[in-house]
Motif scaffolding. Structure first.
Motif, PDB file in Angstrom:
ATOM      1  N   GLY B  44     -38.537-131.118  -4.634  1.00  0.00           N
ATOM      2  CA  GLY B  44     -37.399-130.228  -4.386  1.00  0.00           C
ATOM      3  C   GLY B  44     -36.365-130.830  -3.454  1.00  0.00           C
ATOM      4  O   GLY B  44     -35.236-130.338  -3.372  1.00  0.00           O
ATOM      5  N   SER B  60     -30.962-134.550  -6.492  1.00  0.00           N
ATOM      6  CA  SER B  60     -32.381-134.208  -6.309  1.00  0.00           C
ATOM      7  C   SER B  60     -33.262-135.357  -6.785  1.00  0.00           C
ATOM      8  O   SER B  60     -32.901-136.083  -7.708  1.00  0.00           O
ATOM      9  CB  SER B  60     -32.731-132.959  -7.106  1.00  0.00           C
ATOM     10  N   TRP B 104     -39.931-127.300  -2.730  1.00  0.00           N
ATOM     11  CA  TRP B 104     -40.555-126.217  -3.504  1.00  0.00           C
ATOM     12  C   TRP B 104     -41.893-125.871  -2.844  1.00  0.00           C
ATOM     13  O   TRP B 104     -42.663-126.777  -2.516  1.00  0.00           O
ATOM     14  CB  TRP B 104     -40.822-126.658  -4.945  1.00  0.00           C
ATOM     15  N   PRO B 125     -34.841-131.454 -10.875  1.00  0.00           N
ATOM     16  CA  PRO B 125     -35.360-131.127  -9.540  1.00  0.00           C
ATOM     17  C   PRO B 125     -36.719-130.439  -9.578  1.00  0.00           C
ATOM     18  O   PRO B 125     -37.435-130.423  -8.568  1.00  0.00           O
ATOM     19  CB  PRO B 125     -34.302-130.161  -8.968  1.00  0.00           C
ATOM     20  N   CYS B 209     -34.612-123.219 -11.444  1.00  0.00           N
ATOM     21  CA  CYS B 209     -33.508-124.144 -11.201  1.00  0.00           C
ATOM     22  C   CYS B 209     -32.684-124.332 -12.476  1.00  0.00           C
ATOM     23  O   CYS B 209     -33.231-124.554 -13.556  1.00  0.00           O
ATOM     24  CB  CYS B 209     -34.043-125.494 -10.728  1.00  0.00           C
ATOM     25  N   SER B 235     -33.264-123.139  -6.456  1.00  0.00           N
ATOM     26  CA  SER B 235     -32.652-124.325  -5.851  1.00  0.00           C
ATOM     27  C   SER B 235     -31.140-124.220  -6.024  1.00  0.00           C
ATOM     28  O   SER B 235     -30.645-124.144  -7.148  1.00  0.00           O
ATOM     29  CB  SER B 235     -33.175-125.594  -6.527  1.00  0.00           C
ATOM     30  N   GLU B 237     -27.058-125.324  -5.340  1.00  0.00           N
ATOM     31  CA  GLU B 237     -26.235-126.528  -5.280  1.00  0.00           C
ATOM     32  C   GLU B 237     -24.900-126.147  -4.660  1.00  0.00           C
ATOM     33  O   GLU B 237     -24.290-125.160  -5.059  1.00  0.00           O
ATOM     34  CB  GLU B 237     -26.019-127.035  -6.697  1.00  0.00           C
ATOM     35  N   GLY B 261     -31.529-125.217   2.641  1.00  0.00           N
ATOM     36  CA  GLY B 261     -31.914-125.283   1.237  1.00  0.00           C
ATOM     37  C   GLY B 261     -32.210-126.727   0.926  1.00  0.00           C
ATOM     38  O   GLY B 261     -32.497-127.489   1.840  1.00  0.00           O
ATOM     39  N   PRO B 262     -32.134-127.180  -0.304  1.00  0.00           N
ATOM     40  CA  PRO B 262     -31.573-126.439  -1.426  1.00  0.00           C
ATOM     41  C   PRO B 262     -32.492-125.346  -1.967  1.00  0.00           C
ATOM     42  O   PRO B 262     -32.045-124.463  -2.669  1.00  0.00           O
ATOM     43  CB  PRO B 262     -31.346-127.531  -2.491  1.00  0.00           C
ATOM     44  N   VAL B 263     -33.802-125.433  -1.615  1.00  0.00           N
ATOM     45  CA  VAL B 263     -34.737-124.428  -2.144  1.00  0.00           C
ATOM     46  C   VAL B 263     -34.758-123.237  -1.191  1.00  0.00           C
ATOM     47  O   VAL B 263     -35.042-123.390   0.001  1.00  0.00           O
ATOM     48  CB  VAL B 263     -36.149-125.022  -2.315  1.00  0.00           C
TER      49      VAL B 263
END
Lengths: 155, 278
Positions: B44, B60, B104, B125, B209, B235, B237, B261-263
């Motif tokens: 992730g 990613s 993740w 990702p 995602c 996820s 962006e 983030g991105p998660v």
């Protein structure tokens, strides 16, 4: 041969009519039949008379539009789903081709028989429409998402 | 957040050892550090990739977290920097800063059904999470991968999807938005597949995602199925630049996507998700 009581059980177990009242199920069974369609065969063709609708018990059906030189698949319906709502709306004509992607087993409902019963029994009419409307709404939303072209090239 | 690299603003040179043309506009670079050694990351996370003379982009990581000997990035050409990366060949060098961002929560999902929902290049990702899940397969209930693509020709990692599908302990559902010709698979949006997939909503962790609109509808459907939103992870962006939460380019409400983030756990961002002004 499939007996009436077997059709009733199949209808009961299908997600589309899950939990339906026994009396209404009895009315549905009177219009129902068991069907199969082999891989590659058409269940119905665009412009044809929409005289039935179907519950898929096993297999998959693709909805297609034929254009000169190519066939475009727009949706696939699988086990547990319902095929067709043109039988509910005049002029009762199919708007797509429906073709089996594999051997597919279905329960069909005779449209004229069922429309008659729905006219005569408002409870049945309401129950059938109550189950069809979310399907129509979901498919409309899904079609709109397809139109968005989510995975298309970035602008 | 995980530990930052020692020199987070300094790109390290990595040499391209393999280039895979995945799709018409998507390619994979396999990289190895010029200085040797390993590159550890968590599924992730992302790196800032520097195409010398063109600029830097957040990408990613799409490889296996258990294989720290090489770094794998799958990239879609959408702008000048990614196009410059796409023009590179085996033996060329790129700059790498990272890894950055949140992973993740694969270990957190042990004991649950693990539902992975990907759209388009959003499968990249998620691939590290899939590798991680497969390596720990016995620790999950069902493992379900649902993937939506534009057409059959746009299916990313097709051979791997086929390989995963051939296992008896993974359910793989692939659907495309439109198809012609000999396609024998499913047509329709990925949310249709989510609606019918067989998982236990009360014991499910979902990882999602893809394009933001697709994620919105996919999360809606997962929620409708009864999965609590604190067990749904997406996820995001945004315009990541520094990777450290310092420059502010990727600010999203109270969050910096590169740092927080991105998660994200969906329950923590549910109110921000539909706000179009952010």
């Amino acid at each position: 041969m499939v007996q009436i009581e077997d059709l009733g059980r199949i209808i009961d177990e299908h997600p589309f009519f899950q939990g339906i009242d026994g009396k209404l199920r009895g009315l549905l069974v009177g219009c129902a039949a068991n069907e199969r369609v082999d891989a590659g065969q058409y269940l119905f063709r665009q412009g044809g008379h929409a005289d039935k609708f179907y519950l898929i018990r096993a297999g998959s059906i693709s909805l297609e539009i034929h254009a000169p030189g190519r066939t475009i698949m727009v949706d696939t319906l699988t086990e547990g789903e319902v095929v067709g709502w043109s039988w509910l709306v005049e002029p009762y004509r199919w708007t797509f081709d429906a073709r089996a992607q594999e051997l597919t087993r279905l329960v069909s409902f005779d449209a004229k028989c069922l429309r008659g019963k729905m006219e005569a029994d408002a409870e049945l009419g309401y129950e059938v429409l109550r189950r069809f409307v979310p399907v129509m709404g979901h498919r409309l939303a899904a079609t709109r998402l397809q139109l968005v072209d989510l995975y298309g090239p970035a602008e | 957040m995980t530990a930052l690299p020692a020199e987070p603003m300094l790109p390290s040179p990595f040499r391209i050892v393999k280039v895979v043309r995945e799709l018409a506009d998507t390619f994979t670079l396999v990289l190895q550090p010029e200085a040797g050694g390993a590159f550890a990351f968590r599924s992730g996370q992302f790196n800032m990739l520097y195409a010398f003379g063109a600029g830097e982009v957040p990408i990613s990581i799409s490889g296996d977290p258990a294989d720290d000997g090489q770094l794998v990035h799958t990239i879609r050409s959408v702008g000048p920097v990614t196009q410059a990366l796409g023009a590179l060949k085996v033996g060329d060098v790129v700059g790498v800063r990272g890894p950055f961002g949140t992973p993740w929560p694969v270990e957190e999902a042990f004991g649950d059904d693990l539902v992975i929902i990907a759209g388009g290049v959003g499968l990249a990702p998620l691939r590290p999470a899939i590798y991680q899940a497969l390596a720990n397969r016995q620790k999950f209930g069902k493992l379900i991968i649902m993937y939506g693509a534009r057409t059959p020709q746009d299916i990313l990692f097709r051979k791997e999807l086929e390989k995963w599908r051939s296992r008896f302990d993974v359910n793989v559902h692939v659907t495309v938005d439109r198809a012609t010709g000999q396609w024998a698979g499913r047509v329709g949006v990925v949310t249709n597949v989510v609606a019918r997939a067989g998982f236990d909503p009360l014991h499910t962790t979902a990882l999602v995602c893809g394009p933001e609109v697709m994620m919105r509808y996919a999360v809606d459907m997962v929620e409708k199925r009864g999965v609590p939103t604190d067990k749904v992870h997406v996820s995001m962006e945004r315009n990541m630049k520094c990777g450290l939460g310092l420059c502010g380019h990727c600010q999203w409400g109270p969050h910096f996507v590169c740092r927080d983030g991105p998660v994200f756990r969906f329950s923590e961002i549910a109110e921000l998700f539909p706000v179009r002004e952010l």
